[in-house]
Scaffold this motif. Structure first.
Motif, mmCIF file in Angstrom:
data_model
loop_
_atom_site.group_PDB
_atom_site.id
_atom_site.type_symbol
_atom_site.label_atom_id
_atom_site.label_comp_id
_atom_site.label_asym_id
_atom_site.label_seq_id
_atom_site.Cartn_x
_atom_site.Cartn_y
_atom_site.Cartn_z
ATOM 1 N N GLU A 185 34.262 84.414 177.803
ATOM 2 C CA GLU A 185 33.539 85.544 178.404
ATOM 3 C C GLU A 185 34.396 86.805 178.412
ATOM 4 N N TYR A 186 35.652 86.679 178.794
ATOM 5 C CA TYR A 186 36.520 87.847 178.937
ATOM 6 C C TYR A 186 37.068 88.368 177.624
ATOM 7 N N THR A 187 37.292 87.501 176.657
ATOM 8 C CA THR A 187 37.926 87.948 175.418
ATOM 9 C C THR A 187 36.962 87.992 174.242
ATOM 10 N N GLY A 188 35.756 87.511 174.433
ATOM 11 C CA GLY A 188 34.779 87.530 173.343
ATOM 12 C C GLY A 188 34.202 88.919 173.136
ATOM 13 N N ASP A 189 33.738 89.172 171.938
ATOM 14 C CA ASP A 189 33.093 90.441 171.619
ATOM 15 C C ASP A 189 31.583 90.224 171.685
ATOM 16 N N TRP A 190 31.034 90.311 172.888
ATOM 17 C CA TRP A 190 29.632 89.993 173.119
ATOM 18 C C TRP A 190 28.706 91.187 172.934
ATOM 19 N N GLY A 191 29.248 92.389 172.836
ATOM 20 C CA GLY A 191 28.401 93.573 172.700
ATOM 21 C C GLY A 191 27.508 93.711 173.918
ATOM 22 N N GLU A 192 26.237 93.853 173.668
ATOM 23 C CA GLU A 192 25.245 94.027 174.747
ATOM 24 C C GLU A 192 24.716 92.694 175.280
ATOM 25 N N ILE A 193 25.175 91.589 174.714
ATOM 26 C CA ILE A 193 24.662 90.265 175.061
ATOM 27 C C ILE A 193 25.628 89.580 176.021
ATOM 28 N N LEU A 194 25.087 89.028 177.083
ATOM 29 C CA LEU A 194 25.891 88.232 178.008
ATOM 30 C C LEU A 194 26.065 86.822 177.429
ATOM 31 N N PRO A 195 27.154 86.145 177.771
ATOM 32 C CA PRO A 195 27.345 84.790 177.237
ATOM 33 C C PRO A 195 26.171 83.846 177.511
ATOM 34 N N ARG A 196 25.548 83.946 178.673
ATOM 35 C CA ARG A 196 24.388 83.063 178.944
ATOM 36 C C ARG A 196 23.195 83.427 178.076
ATOM 37 N N GLU A 197 23.041 84.717 177.777
ATOM 38 C CA GLU A 197 21.975 85.123 176.866
ATOM 39 C C GLU A 197 22.254 84.567 175.467
ATOM 40 N N TYR A 198 23.518 84.595 175.064
ATOM 41 C CA TYR A 198 23.887 83.999 173.787
ATOM 42 C C TYR A 198 23.518 82.512 173.780
ATOM 43 N N GLY A 199 23.711 81.826 174.903
ATOM 44 C CA GLY A 199 23.352 80.415 174.989
ATOM 45 C C GLY A 199 21.876 80.184 174.705
ATOM 46 N N VAL A 200 21.023 81.090 175.185
ATOM 47 C CA VAL A 200 19.586 80.987 174.912
ATOM 48 C C VAL A 200 19.316 81.264 173.437
ATOM 49 N N LEU A 201 19.949 82.296 172.884
ATOM 50 C CA LEU A 201 19.781 82.582 171.449
ATOM 51 C C LEU A 201 20.242 81.390 170.612
ATOM 52 N N HIS A 202 21.361 80.781 171.014
ATOM 53 C CA HIS A 202 21.876 79.615 170.290
ATOM 54 C C HIS A 202 20.872 78.458 170.341
ATOM 55 N N ALA A 203 20.338 78.201 171.516
ATOM 56 C CA ALA A 203 19.372 77.109 171.652
ATOM 57 C C ALA A 203 18.149 77.356 170.769
#
Length: 152
Positions: A27-45
């Motif tokens: 979460e702290y070192t990733g380059d998530w842009g406008e996406i939160l890590p939990r939102e990425y989890g939904v996109l991944h699913a």
């Protein structure tokens, strides 16, 4: 020799500590842009389903509560990353699917996240240890009881 109960608790605590530590690092070192890590989890699913997923399937895959998934889906839908469509098998339900933009965002973030995961996991574990970890985690997941409510 340690009791099984004590060993089980210590193993659980170690597993949770490792997961939380890595999740925080990502979460702290990733380059998530406008996406939160939990939102990425939904996109991944959603990325593995061409026809989308029902909310109940998404809850299981994204490892979130129904309220959490519903809020995330609404935010992602508002941003044009996911869309809802009728479920051909059940007129009462809908399916959530990635839009073309959502798929592009997922791919971009996924490549960066995969590099980050690989670096974090391989700094402490060799391929044999990674295989063992995957086998153990899969066994724990497979042995867990289902908590999905059955429909009458």
């Amino acid at each position: 020799m340690e009791s099984t109960a004590k060993l089980a608790l210590e193993a659980w605590e170690s597993l949770m500590r490792a997961q939380a530590t890595l999740a925080r690092e990502f979460e702290y070192t990733g380059d998530w842009g406008e996406i939160l890590p939990r939102e990425y989890g939904v996109l991944h699913a959603l990325s593995s389903s061409d026809n989308g997923l029902r909310i109940t399937e998404l809850i299981d895959d994204a490892l979130l509560t129904q309220a959490g998934v519903s809020r995330l889906v609404a935010r992602l839908e508002k941003r044009g990353l996911v869309e809802r469509h009728d479920d051909a098998a059940d007129a009462r339900a809908c399916r959530i699917a990635l839009t073309a933009e959502g798929r592009a965002v997922y791919r971009k973030l996924g490549r960066a996240h995969a590099r980050q995961v690989r670096a974090a996991m391989t700094r402490a574990l060799d391929p044999a240890a990674l295989e063992t970890l995957r086998t153990l985690a899969d066994a724990l997941t497979a042995a867990a009881p289902s908590h999905r409510k059955s429909t009458p």
